[in-house]
Design an enzyme around this catalytic site. Structure first.
Site: not given
Lengths: 446, 446
Positions: A103, A184, A253
């Site tokens: 990601t 995403k 994150k």
């Protein structure tokens, strides 16, 4: 259907909680997989599981036409692919497929495509393919995957995407490189809020004096259901919040990607930004490596320290209704933030919806109200019809907030959701009537 | 000018940090004061300072034509006046002045007036007179006081209000009983946000690697000045956050009055609601009895726990600019929330402004931008003229937020302020131009 016949060799860089499962699933499906990770004990474990191992990224990818990269961050990807010690790039065969499953920000993967071309490696078929679904589904080959890339690259890599994903959960996202990452990212808006909501909801239940086992089972049966709640529940209930299935640092994150990309677009993310602050506080307390379900600690501490408090709700059913009202308010606003952000990123909203309800971001509220929010995003008329109105939902949320204030329990996300609901009512007074709950999305400019 | 000649007897109920100073100041000014408090050691201290003491509220007020009540909460006021052990009510002489100086919800003091009438004591001259300024000014008789009540009551009690207040800081608030409490409540919006902002700003400076002594002295000289920052600074810098001048529980109580009254009005308080959540977290950690300056602990913990981080700002001046930008953003939004709420409460906005800049809520931003926000509240045109534009302020705030994200420092209020600025820009795209910073107040419906 999985691909039949001879299986090509695959290299796999990054064998963490997710990568290890994904790579060993390929081995189980008959692929010869050469793995690399900077953490040596993982490599030994991978070898024991039937994988080949390499000492450097270049060694791993040498002569293999397919490379999957599943490191934790864009910085790590840049290191193993291009800038670190003996990186993959020089050793990748001509025309190889490179699936970046980490990601990362859309901007990173688009920059990577450009950099490959500048370095004379435009031949590499880059696929932007972040995943969702957790370690168990990684190991089963039933992940949700959102992949972007050129038609040529997708064609070459599709069989691998299929091996790793559930057949109904592989999304080829229009828009080329970066589109998978954007998809995403928008999905992670749900994840970032709903991971924390699980702790906030069950923490609130605890403050109300409900037994967490009882409360959580009732929540699972209610409109306050969310995939994240169900998934995190066993670990929230574990006295040590074990096992560590997804560390706080991982969702933090992703949260940082959302809020920084959103700022780049001038797009407000009030819900995710609130969650991020709580995550930073938890990080400061040293909880970074712990499972994110352990954030319930932030919400239940203080028993015996906050002085005598008394809520209004007396019986279990009234208390449960407050908890469910709190969760629904949060899920509504995270649904609105997700869809509005996806619209800002020019994603196909039907695809966003289909992906989210089948992935870790799913919730009953998203399933119910998502289609209405999408209507709003398309400028269509909201229904004024059946079911719970916006006003009714706001009333339940307000009752939950008020009870939380009485028992002096922090409810960061619910408080923000209520503020946003108030702003929506103020922005569009007609929403004070019996309109769809989707009306809250007006705050995000829909 | 203080009143000359024979001084009447006064009873004083509630001799805490504020009440003790207020009561002993009256003694110094020649009044015979009879005090009551539930905490016996305080009574002994009060006797040593020249006061008379009483065993019950009724005993304290018996035969005295003036009663000042300075307990901590509405519940306590109700107990000592009406419902508790040997309460004051029955013993108060006919026509006595009753000054309720506690910070209570407007609804409480209005209810009290009604209840007095119902109990056949409509003769009591009730004055709603909350104060601001801290323990030192209480003892000096230089508090800010905002008093509401009938003309008759104000006339009778005015000399006592004057004894306790700075001559320029006594505000008779139009609107009768409850107006003083509303004024205090709106002022406390500034207090609630700016107490926490002091910790957030200096905590952020610490994360950036600035020495807190150096950073704080620079902040005091900058546009990031606020009364609360200057006042809390010595205790924030004390290793034990001592002495306890104002406990967390005090500002948390006021914060609860703001957010619950605001909900009653359907008025959004995004800034104060955010602060309240952080206060609840601090309460849960057991910090309730500690000085509120100690909340800096929430912002500086984590050194060594958050992993390697690196900001972009290299030199002290760049780092300071980020801290000042962060504080200015918070102060702007707390100014807007205060004035918009005051407008909602139908307060005289010129009086609100005059009071706030001279009380604990003062800040350079409030002083500068307040008059522009008041213009907006009155439907007047905003200036497009001199000085820093809204866009420039938002840019500085954004840079601060981004650096905080890099160094993984929680900045709850600044994050909320930035969200609100983004919503204001989205609401009114014309604000993207070179308009006044007051434009942010559009979020609150101005």
């Amino acid at each position: 259907m999985k691909m039949a016949g001879a299986k090509p060799e695959v290299s796999f860089i990054g064998l963490g909680a997710m990568g290890f499962g994904m790579a060993t699933n390929l081995i189980k499906n008959g692929y010869k997989v050469t793995g690399f990770d900077v953490w040596k004990p993982t490599l030994e474990k991978f070898q024991a599981a039937g994988g080949n191992i390499a000492d450097t990224p270049a060694e791993a990818v040498k002569g293999t036409d397919y490379c999957i990269c599943m490191v934790a961050t864009a910085q790590q990807a840049q290191a193993v692919l291009i800038e670190g010690n003996d990186p993959a790039l020089g050793a990748l065969p001509k025309g190889a497929a490179l699936l970046l499953c980490s990601t990362v920000p859309c901007a990173y993967v688009q920059g990577l495509e450009k950099q490959l071309a500048e370095l004379g490696r435009g031949d590499i078929r880059l696929i932007d393919a972040p995943v969702s679904g957790g370690a168990a589904r990684a190991a089963d080959g039933t992940l949700s995957i959102m992949a972007g890339g050129s038609d040529d690259a997708i064609e070459k890599g599709r069989f691998l995407l299929q091996e790793m994903s559930d057949p109904y959960k592989l999304y080829i996202v229009k828009g080329g490189i970066g589109a998978g990452s954007n998809m995403k990212m928008c999905h992670q808006v749900l994840a970032a809020n709903q991971i924390l909501a699980a702790s906030e909801g069950l923490g609130f239940a605890t403050h109300l004096g409900l037994h967490p086992h009882f409360a959580s089972q009732e929540i699972l049966k209610s409109e306050g259901w969310a995939w994240m709640f169900e998934n995190r529940l066993p670990r929230m209930l574990d006295p040590e919040y074990k096992p560590v299935a997804s560390a706080l640092t991982i969702i933090l994150k992703d949260t940082g990607i959302i809020t920084s990309e959103a700022r780049r677009f001038g797009f407000p993310t009030p819900m995710t930004s609130t969650a991020e602050q709580v995550y930073f506080s938890a990080l400061g307390r040293g909880y970074g490596p712990d499972d994110d379900s352990s954030l319930i600690r932030l919400y239940i501490e203080g028993k015996g320290k906050i002085g005598p408090v008394k809520g209004l709700a007396e019986d279990d059913q009234s208390k449960l209704a407050l908890v469910v009202g709190l969760l629904k308010g949060i899920y509504l606003c995270s649904a609105a933030e997700t869809i509005a952000f996806a619209a800002k990123c020019n994603l196909d909203l039907d695809q966003v919806f289909d992906l989210c309800i089948n992935a870790a971001g799913g919730s009953t509220m998203f399933q119910t109200v998502g289609p209405e929010i999408i209507k709003l995003a398309r400028g269509e008329q909201l229904s004024t019809g059946d079911g719970e109105s916006f006003k009714e939902l706001v009333q339940q949320l307000q009752e939950a907030i008020e009870e939380a204030q009485r028992v002096k329990a922090p409810v960061y996300l619910a408080t923000q959701a209520f503020t946003l609901a108030q702003l929506a009512l103020q922005l569009a007074p007609e929403t004070a009537g019996n309109v769809s709950r989707a009306a809250v999305a007006k705050v995000w400019g829909l």
